[in-house]
Design a protein around this motif. Structure first.
Motif, PDB file in Angstrom:
ATOM      1  N   PHE A  45      30.923  77.723  37.323  1.00  0.00           N
ATOM      2  CA  PHE A  45      32.084  76.836  37.297  1.00  0.00           C
ATOM      3  C   PHE A  45      31.788  75.550  36.522  1.00  0.00           C
ATOM      4  O   PHE A  45      32.587  75.122  35.689  1.00  0.00           O
ATOM      5  N   LEU A  46      30.645  74.928  36.799  1.00  0.00           N
ATOM      6  CA  LEU A  46      30.314  73.662  36.135  1.00  0.00           C
ATOM      7  C   LEU A  46      30.142  73.834  34.629  1.00  0.00           C
ATOM      8  O   LEU A  46      30.669  73.042  33.843  1.00  0.00           O
ATOM      9  N   VAL A  47      29.416  74.864  34.229  1.00  0.00           N
ATOM     10  CA  VAL A  47      29.193  75.083  32.791  1.00  0.00           C
ATOM     11  C   VAL A  47      30.494  75.498  32.108  1.00  0.00           C
ATOM     12  O   VAL A  47      30.801  75.034  31.005  1.00  0.00           O
ATOM     13  N   GLY A  48      31.284  76.340  32.751  1.00  0.00           N
ATOM     14  CA  GLY A  48      32.561  76.759  32.163  1.00  0.00           C
ATOM     15  C   GLY A  48      33.543  75.613  32.024  1.00  0.00           C
ATOM     16  O   GLY A  48      34.209  75.467  31.003  1.00  0.00           O
ATOM     17  N   ALA A  86      19.985  71.309  40.514  1.00  0.00           N
ATOM     18  CA  ALA A  86      21.408  70.953  40.575  1.00  0.00           C
ATOM     19  C   ALA A  86      21.621  69.525  40.089  1.00  0.00           C
ATOM     20  O   ALA A  86      22.573  69.244  39.350  1.00  0.00           O
ATOM     21  N   VAL A  87      20.707  68.642  40.464  1.00  0.00           N
ATOM     22  CA  VAL A  87      20.791  67.252  39.988  1.00  0.00           C
ATOM     23  C   VAL A  87      20.578  67.197  38.478  1.00  0.00           C
ATOM     24  O   VAL A  87      21.295  66.485  37.759  1.00  0.00           O
ATOM     25  N   VAL A  88      19.612  67.957  37.988  1.00  0.00           N
ATOM     26  CA  VAL A  88      19.348  67.981  36.550  1.00  0.00           C
ATOM     27  C   VAL A  88      20.539  68.560  35.790  1.00  0.00           C
ATOM     28  O   VAL A  88      20.912  68.061  34.722  1.00  0.00           O
ATOM     29  N   LEU A  89      21.173  69.605  36.338  1.00  0.00           N
ATOM     30  CA  LEU A  89      22.345  70.197  35.682  1.00  0.00           C
ATOM     31  C   LEU A  89      23.501  69.208  35.624  1.00  0.00           C
ATOM     32  O   LEU A  89      24.135  69.054  34.575  1.00  0.00           O
ATOM     33  N   CYS A  90      23.777  68.539  36.725  1.00  0.00           N
ATOM     34  CA  CYS A  90      24.865  67.544  36.718  1.00  0.00           C
ATOM     35  C   CYS A  90      24.568  66.413  35.745  1.00  0.00           C
ATOM     36  O   CYS A  90      25.458  65.962  35.016  1.00  0.00           O
ATOM     37  N   GLY A  91      23.329  65.972  35.712  1.00  0.00           N
ATOM     38  CA  GLY A  91      22.955  64.923  34.764  1.00  0.00           C
ATOM     39  C   GLY A  91      23.053  65.387  33.322  1.00  0.00           C
ATOM     40  O   GLY A  91      23.526  64.654  32.452  1.00  0.00           O
ATOM     41  N   GLY A  92      22.615  66.606  33.056  1.00  0.00           N
ATOM     42  CA  GLY A  92      22.694  67.140  31.690  1.00  0.00           C
ATOM     43  C   GLY A  92      24.117  67.341  31.226  1.00  0.00           C
ATOM     44  O   GLY A  92      24.458  67.045  30.073  1.00  0.00           O
ATOM     45  N   LEU A  93      24.962  67.842  32.108  1.00  0.00           N
ATOM     46  CA  LEU A  93      26.361  68.031  31.735  1.00  0.00           C
ATOM     47  C   LEU A  93      27.070  66.693  31.549  1.00  0.00           C
ATOM     48  O   LEU A  93      27.888  66.534  30.634  1.00  0.00           O
ATOM     49  N   SER A  94      26.731  65.716  32.382  1.00  0.00           N
ATOM     50  CA  SER A  94      27.302  64.377  32.217  1.00  0.00           C
ATOM     51  C   SER A  94      26.859  63.757  30.900  1.00  0.00           C
ATOM     52  O   SER A  94      27.652  63.131  30.190  1.00  0.00           O
TER      53      SER A  94
END
Length: 107
Positions: A45-48, A86-94
């Motif tokens: 969901f986050l990546v999409g 999960a923290v790294v993914l949110c930070g990377g997407l941000s």
């Protein structure tokens, strides 16, 4: 359906399917089935959703996160490694979204 619209639909769907499949495959032995499915659906969901705004940077941020997860699961418990990734993914997407905002602002 014209090719522009099909591309706008195909990129987020393909990115989400890729992220979900890779997350499910990488977390195979370390987590319970319910946690695996939840992590896969959340990352898909986050990546999409992010790939609607930032086409390919979201997939790159996801791949960096998966490499980080593979390293962290050797050092920590699987639950802590999943939370850290999960923290790294949110930070990377941000960061990817902010990079695109800055790029569009300078045009």
């Amino acid at each position: 359906m014209n090719s522009g619209l099909s591309l706008v639909i195909a990129i987020p769907v393909g990115s989400a399917v890729f992220a979900g499949a890779v997350t499910y495959a990488v977390t195979d032995r370390n987590l319970k089935m319910r946690t695996r499915v939840a992590a896969s659906l959340l990352s898909a969901f986050l990546v999409g959703a992010t790939s609607l705004f930032v086409l390919y940077l979201s997939v790159f941020a996801f791949l960096v996160t998966m490499v980080g997860y593979l390293v962290m699961r050797r050092l920590f418990k699987p639950g802590l490694a999943l939370a850290g990734s999960a923290v790294v993914l949110c930070g990377g997407l941000s960061f990817a979204v902010m990079l695109m905002v800055a790029a569009l602002d300078r045009m």
